[in-house]
Design an enzyme around this catalytic site. Structure first.
Site, PDB file in Angstrom:
ATOM      1  N   LYS A 155      -1.792  -8.930   2.554  1.00  0.00           N
ATOM      2  CA  LYS A 155      -2.926  -7.619   2.233  1.00  0.00           C
ATOM      3  C   LYS A 155      -4.272  -8.135   2.014  1.00  0.00           C
ATOM      4  CE  LYS A 155       0.761  -5.244  -0.123  1.00  0.00           C
ATOM      5  NZ  LYS A 155       1.231  -4.151   0.843  1.00  0.00           N
ATOM      6  N   ASP A 208       0.594  -6.501 -11.387  1.00  0.00           N
ATOM      7  CA  ASP A 208       0.855  -6.377  -9.995  1.00  0.00           C
ATOM      8  C   ASP A 208      -0.237  -6.097  -9.186  1.00  0.00           C
ATOM      9  OD1 ASP A 208       1.378  -5.782  -7.465  1.00  0.00           O
ATOM     10  OD2 ASP A 208       3.009  -4.328  -7.778  1.00  0.00           O
ATOM     11  N   HIS A 246       5.301   0.549  -7.506  1.00  0.00           N
ATOM     12  CA  HIS A 246       5.997  -0.026  -6.271  1.00  0.00           C
ATOM     13  C   HIS A 246       7.451  -0.476  -6.720  1.00  0.00           C
ATOM     14  CE1 HIS A 246       6.493  -2.500  -2.420  1.00  0.00           C
ATOM     15  NE2 HIS A 246       5.793  -1.902  -2.199  1.00  0.00           N
ATOM     16  N   GLN A 285      -2.490  -4.565  -4.612  1.00  0.00           N
ATOM     17  CA  GLN A 285      -3.615  -3.826  -4.105  1.00  0.00           C
ATOM     18  C   GLN A 285      -4.832  -4.208  -4.623  1.00  0.00           C
ATOM     19  OE1 GLN A 285      -3.147  -1.644  -1.343  1.00  0.00           O
ATOM     20  NE2 GLN A 285      -0.829  -1.747  -1.496  1.00  0.00           N
ATOM     21  N   CYS A 294       7.536   2.997  -0.745  1.00  0.00           N
ATOM     22  CA  CYS A 294       8.215   2.340  -1.746  1.00  0.00           C
ATOM     23  C   CYS A 294       7.798   2.570  -3.193  1.00  0.00           C
ATOM     24  CB  CYS A 294       7.870   0.806  -1.564  1.00  0.00           C
ATOM     25  SG  CYS A 294       8.066   0.025   0.115  1.00  0.00           S
TER      26      CYS A 294
HETATM   27  C1  LIG Z   1       1.350  -2.192  -5.625  1.00  0.00           C
HETATM   28  C2  LIG Z   1       2.213  -3.032  -4.637  1.00  0.00           C
HETATM   29  N1  LIG Z   1       3.179  -3.858  -5.228  1.00  0.00           N
HETATM   30  C3  LIG Z   1       4.098  -4.538  -4.614  1.00  0.00           C
HETATM   31  C4  LIG Z   1       3.943  -4.611  -3.278  1.00  0.00           C
HETATM   32  C5  LIG Z   1       4.813  -5.536  -2.434  1.00  0.00           C
HETATM   33  O1  LIG Z   1       4.350  -6.453  -1.623  1.00  0.00           O
HETATM   34  P1  LIG Z   1       5.132  -7.462  -0.844  1.00  0.00           P
HETATM   35  O2  LIG Z   1       5.774  -6.520   0.028  1.00  0.00           O
HETATM   36  O3  LIG Z   1       4.086  -8.145   0.072  1.00  0.00           O
HETATM   37  O4  LIG Z   1       5.845  -8.335  -1.527  1.00  0.00           O
HETATM   38  C6  LIG Z   1       3.125  -3.817  -2.390  1.00  0.00           C
HETATM   39  C7  LIG Z   1       3.236  -3.618  -1.128  1.00  0.00           C
HETATM   40  O5  LIG Z   1       2.837  -2.516  -0.337  1.00  0.00           O
HETATM   41  C8  LIG Z   1       2.302  -2.866  -3.188  1.00  0.00           C
HETATM   42  O6  LIG Z   1       1.417  -2.254  -2.784  1.00  0.00           O
END
Ligand SMILES: Cc1ncc(COP(=O)(O)O)c(C=O)c1O
Length: 401
Positions: free
Chosen positions: A223, A197, A120, A200, A359
């Site tokens: 999430k 990270d 992401h 998910q 993203c």
């Molecule tokens: C794998 C992953 N990393 C990071 C993020 C970023 O999360 P946030 O927008 O809540 O900071 C997301 C959000 O969709 C994600 O799916």
């Protein structure tokens, strides 16, 4: 076979969606919240909001106690050795930026950071920009066709110059779990930090970041059935001690003069300014609610939804799923139909799915796809959601072909 969700009734949003004719299949973007979370937030504000740590009055003490109790709960949820390992952030994105700035002083020109091809933007851009600031090399680990980091390539690319490896636990595009144990070993063999990270992954099952081999683990509350603007950075004591403060202001400072200041250690030293107290209380309520549910029943339900989703997609001509998803999430491409047209037609029929690059623009470039339609389900989803989705998909395909 029908798959009713025993948890759906706990989520007020689904009554509203029923009234509005909405089928919500965008849980990987953000999850709906159980009533227990809404009640906890309302109760906090209704009884009197207050700032934490600084106030001596009773509402201030109450807010501080509630906020710190959530830190303990998160520590317990993650199996942390101490709640001092839990830093509150505004979300995954902020947690990863904190790490990229907080670790910056350890890097020298020529050092390498390894990420995977499926990251992401939140787990790509902070490292990419750090690499530019410090003249580092950003190494991209390739994927297998099923959508996991290719460990053969990783073992060649993670080497003596690697100082940090940052990987998603679970892909938000492909729905694939990543081989964290092996990647952690490869990173640690080179004395590199291993950042996970968990945005998910944290949603599906309960994970202890230490058992995953992580030095740092980040996720977002929203999430995980909690509110927005609250997130967590977990780090073990040595890893947190390596971080320099990155945002400066109230709360994080121990002693300040006009020309210099001293800062708290973690976690306080990384929580500058007034924190999102109400959102933290909501996160605590979400963890309480999740802890009261049977984890294996949730897993069984989500797996059954995954099978039904995959079977329905496989039964339709020209519908291609990217990678081999392991959870109830699928990124879909339909040959000859633009994904924006498809999502528009689904939206008209009340189907809330996500279209685009999710993203992860570089991943789509690498896959040679313009984008995908992502369908993602949560523990509250049921087979009626899928039936409505497939009916709408068939209508859309008929009109667009
Ligand atoms: C794998 C992953 N990393 C990071 C993020 C970023 O999360 P946030 O927008 O809540 O900071 C997301 C959000 O969709 C994600 O799916």
């Amino acid at each position: 076979m029908t798959l009713p969700s025993p948890w759906r009734a706990d989520f007020p949003a689904f009554s509203a969606f029923d009234e509005d004719g909405i089928t919500y299949l965008d849980t990987a973007a953000t999850a709906q919240k159980p009533k227990a979370v809404l009640d906890a937030i309302t109760a906090y504000y209704a009884r009197g909001a207050a700032n934490v740590h600084r106030a001596q009055h009773r509402p201030g003490e109450r807010a501080t106690q509630a906020y710190e109790a959530v830190r303990d709960k998160v520590g317990h949820w993650l199996g942390a050795s101490s709640s001092k390992e839990i830093v509150f952030t505004r979300g995954t994105t902020e947690g990863l930026n904190l790490l990229a700035y907080g670790l910056e002083h350890h890097f020298k020109p020529g050092d390498e950071i390894a990420i995977s091809a499926l990251e992401h933007h939140a787990n790509l851009l902070p490292w990419q920009q750090l690499a530019k600031r410090r003249d580092l090399k950003l190494v991209v680990l390739p994927l297998t066709p099923s959508g996991q980091v290719d460990l053969n390539s990783a073992s060649e690319l993670i080497g003596p110059c690697t100082r940090l490896v940052a990987i998603s636990q679970l892909s938000n595009v492909l729905g694939t779990w990543q081989p964290l144990a092996e990647l952690s070993r490869l990173a640690h063999d080179q004395d590199a930090w291993f950042v996970v990270d968990g945005a998910q992954g944290v949603v599906h099952g309960r994970h202890n970041p230490k058992d995953l081999g992580a030095d740092f683990y980040v996720f977002s509350g929203h999430k995980l059935y909690a509110p927005e603007a609250i997130g967590i950075l977990w780090g073990h004591a040595d890893a947190l001690a390596a971080l320099a403060p990155w945002q400066f202001g109230g709360e994080m400072v121990r002693n300040a003069d006009y020309q210099q200041a001293e800062f708290h250690a973690a976690p306080m030293g990384f929580e500058a300014g007034t924190p999102p107290v109400g959102a933290a209380i909501g996160l605590g309520a979400a963890l309480d609610w999740l802890s009261a549910q049977d984890e294996s029943s949730i897993f069984g339900h989500e797996q059954a939804l995954c099978v039904k989703l995959q079977a329905g997609l496989a039964a339709r001509d020209g519908v291609r799923v990217l990678g081999e998803p392991q959870i109830a999430l699928a990124s879909v491409v339909v040959d000859g139909i633009h994904v924006a047209d498809l999502s528009h037609m689904l939206g008209e029929q009340g189907i809330a799915v996500r279209a685009g690059n999710h993203c992860a623009m570089p991943l789509f470039k690498r896959l040679g796809e313009a984008g995908s339609l992502r369908i993602s389900l949560g523990l509250y989803s049921d087979s009626t959601d899928l039936e409505r989705f497939f009916m709408a998909l068939d209508n859309a395909l008929e009109l667009l072909r």
